[in-house]
Design a protein around this motif. Sequence first.
Motif, PDB file in Angstrom:
ATOM      1  N   TRP A  44       0.854  -1.655   0.153  1.00  0.00           N
ATOM      2  CA  TRP A  44       0.026  -0.112  -0.039  1.00  0.00           C
ATOM      3  C   TRP A  44       1.125   1.160  -0.145  1.00  0.00           C
ATOM      4  N   GLU A  45       2.092   0.962   0.148  1.00  0.00           N
ATOM      5  CA  GLU A  45       2.973   2.530  -0.902  1.00  0.00           C
ATOM      6  C   GLU A  45       2.516   3.613  -1.250  1.00  0.00           C
ATOM      7  N   ILE A  46       2.017   3.509  -2.332  1.00  0.00           N
ATOM      8  CA  ILE A  46       1.735   4.830  -3.027  1.00  0.00           C
ATOM      9  C   ILE A  46       0.896   5.374  -2.402  1.00  0.00           C
ATOM     10  N   VAL A  47      -0.633   3.986  -2.400  1.00  0.00           N
ATOM     11  CA  VAL A  47      -1.715   4.418  -1.498  1.00  0.00           C
ATOM     12  C   VAL A  47      -1.327   5.444  -0.609  1.00  0.00           C
ATOM     13  N   GLY A  48      -0.585   5.160   0.286  1.00  0.00           N
ATOM     14  CA  GLY A  48      -0.516   5.655   1.707  1.00  0.00           C
ATOM     15  C   GLY A  48       0.324   6.970   1.339  1.00  0.00           C
ATOM     16  N   VAL A  49       1.499   6.951   0.347  1.00  0.00           N
ATOM     17  CA  VAL A  49       2.187   7.863   0.540  1.00  0.00           C
ATOM     18  C   VAL A  49       1.897   9.076  -0.535  1.00  0.00           C
ATOM     19  N   ALA A  50       0.272   8.840  -1.190  1.00  0.00           N
ATOM     20  CA  ALA A  50      -0.196   9.980  -2.067  1.00  0.00           C
ATOM     21  C   ALA A  50      -1.543   9.661  -0.571  1.00  0.00           C
ATOM     22  N   PHE A  51      -2.015   9.557  -0.059  1.00  0.00           N
ATOM     23  CA  PHE A  51      -3.106  10.182   0.959  1.00  0.00           C
ATOM     24  C   PHE A  51      -2.335  10.597   2.359  1.00  0.00           C
ATOM     25  N   PHE A  52      -1.485   9.414   2.668  1.00  0.00           N
ATOM     26  CA  PHE A  52      -1.257  11.158   3.996  1.00  0.00           C
ATOM     27  C   PHE A  52      -0.123  11.719   3.434  1.00  0.00           C
ATOM     28  N   GLY A  53       0.456  11.942   2.407  1.00  0.00           N
ATOM     29  CA  GLY A  53       1.391  13.125   1.854  1.00  0.00           C
ATOM     30  C   GLY A  53      -0.066  14.125   1.799  1.00  0.00           C
ATOM     31  N   MET A  54      -0.863  13.759   1.387  1.00  0.00           N
ATOM     32  CA  MET A  54      -2.035  15.797   1.312  1.00  0.00           C
ATOM     33  C   MET A  54      -2.232  15.831   2.452  1.00  0.00           C
ATOM     34  N   ILE A  55      -2.212  14.984   3.640  1.00  0.00           N
ATOM     35  CA  ILE A  55      -2.294  15.488   4.838  1.00  0.00           C
ATOM     36  C   ILE A  55      -1.743  16.562   5.635  1.00  0.00           C
ATOM     37  N   ILE A  56      -0.609  16.231   5.405  1.00  0.00           N
ATOM     38  CA  ILE A  56       0.556  16.565   5.688  1.00  0.00           C
ATOM     39  C   ILE A  56       0.840  18.071   4.750  1.00  0.00           C
ATOM     40  N   VAL A  57       0.402  17.533   3.322  1.00  0.00           N
ATOM     41  CA  VAL A  57       0.333  19.192   2.858  1.00  0.00           C
ATOM     42  C   VAL A  57      -0.416  19.896   3.054  1.00  0.00           C
ATOM     43  N   ALA A  58      -1.739  19.569   3.585  1.00  0.00           N
ATOM     44  CA  ALA A  58      -3.322  20.081   4.220  1.00  0.00           C
ATOM     45  C   ALA A  58      -2.908  21.296   5.835  1.00  0.00           C
ATOM     46  N   GLY A  59      -2.437  20.284   6.532  1.00  0.00           N
ATOM     47  CA  GLY A  59      -1.374  20.607   7.538  1.00  0.00           C
ATOM     48  C   GLY A  59      -1.007  21.295   7.516  1.00  0.00           C
ATOM     49  N   LEU A  60       0.346  21.602   6.863  1.00  0.00           N
ATOM     50  CA  LEU A  60       1.626  22.835   5.978  1.00  0.00           C
ATOM     51  C   LEU A  60       0.637  24.175   5.613  1.00  0.00           C
ATOM     52  N   TRP A  61       0.038  23.649   5.035  1.00  0.00           N
ATOM     53  CA  TRP A  61      -1.092  25.314   3.993  1.00  0.00           C
ATOM     54  C   TRP A  61      -1.620  25.775   5.257  1.00  0.00           C
ATOM     55  N   MET A  62      -2.540  24.516   6.509  1.00  0.00           N
ATOM     56  CA  MET A  62      -2.713  25.454   8.027  1.00  0.00           C
ATOM     57  C   MET A  62      -2.172  25.889   8.260  1.00  0.00           C
ATOM     58  N   ILE A  63      -0.979  25.960   8.755  1.00  0.00           N
ATOM     59  CA  ILE A  63       0.220  26.223   9.101  1.00  0.00           C
ATOM     60  C   ILE A  63       0.791  27.327   8.516  1.00  0.00           C
ATOM     61  N   PHE A  64       0.684  27.715   7.256  1.00  0.00           N
ATOM     62  CA  PHE A  64       1.349  29.034   6.624  1.00  0.00           C
ATOM     63  C   PHE A  64       0.385  30.277   6.609  1.00  0.00           C
ATOM     64  N   GLN A  65      -0.821  29.356   6.404  1.00  0.00           N
ATOM     65  CA  GLN A  65      -2.461  30.066   6.356  1.00  0.00           C
ATOM     66  C   GLN A  65      -1.720  31.307   8.231  1.00  0.00           C
ATOM     67  N   GLY A  66      -2.186  31.026   9.056  1.00  0.00           N
ATOM     68  CA  GLY A  66      -2.006  31.171  10.530  1.00  0.00           C
ATOM     69  C   GLY A  66      -1.067  32.329  10.727  1.00  0.00           C
ATOM     70  N   VAL A  67       0.776  31.490  10.151  1.00  0.00           N
ATOM     71  CA  VAL A  67       1.386  32.606  10.214  1.00  0.00           C
ATOM     72  C   VAL A  67       1.673  33.793   9.008  1.00  0.00           C
ATOM     73  N   ARG A  68       1.302  34.056   8.337  1.00  0.00           N
ATOM     74  CA  ARG A  68       1.429  34.944   7.004  1.00  0.00           C
ATOM     75  C   ARG A  68       0.760  35.874   7.689  1.00  0.00           C
ATOM     76  N   GLU A  69       1.562  37.614   7.362  1.00  0.00           N
ATOM     77  CA  GLU A  69       0.343  38.102   7.931  1.00  0.00           C
ATOM     78  C   GLU A  69      -0.442  38.781   6.595  1.00  0.00           C
ATOM     79  N   THR A  70      -1.617  39.427   7.598  1.00  0.00           N
ATOM     80  CA  THR A  70      -2.790  39.717   6.875  1.00  0.00           C
ATOM     81  C   THR A  70      -2.998  41.602   6.467  1.00  0.00           C
ATOM     82  N   ARG A  71      -3.376  41.005   5.464  1.00  0.00           N
ATOM     83  CA  ARG A  71      -3.028  42.289   4.539  1.00  0.00           C
ATOM     84  C   ARG A  71      -4.230  43.185   5.115  1.00  0.00           C
ATOM     85  N   SER A  72      -3.765  44.927   5.007  1.00  0.00           N
ATOM     86  CA  SER A  72      -5.500  45.695   5.213  1.00  0.00           C
ATOM     87  C   SER A  72      -5.764  46.444   3.924  1.00  0.00           C
TER      88      SER A  72
END
Length: 79
Positions: free
Chosen positions: A51-79
Amino acid sequence: MLSPVILDIAALLMGLGLIVSVVSSRAGSISLGVGSVAVGLVLLSSIPSGWEIVGVAFFGMIIVAGLWMIFQGVRETRS
């Protein structure tokens, strides 16, 4: 294989993120993102054979989504 204790910590971070997001969306997003990345890493470390290919694709998307949430929380908001 990473320790399953990390899953407990990730669940704590994700729950805390949901509660904190009522007060601070930035802190909630960062907490949810860190929890998602932790879950993805633990799941990636224990993929069964065949299940390596399926696992890496699916769980990799979870990591990417988490990194995106962190990025959105850290970035400065524009006024």
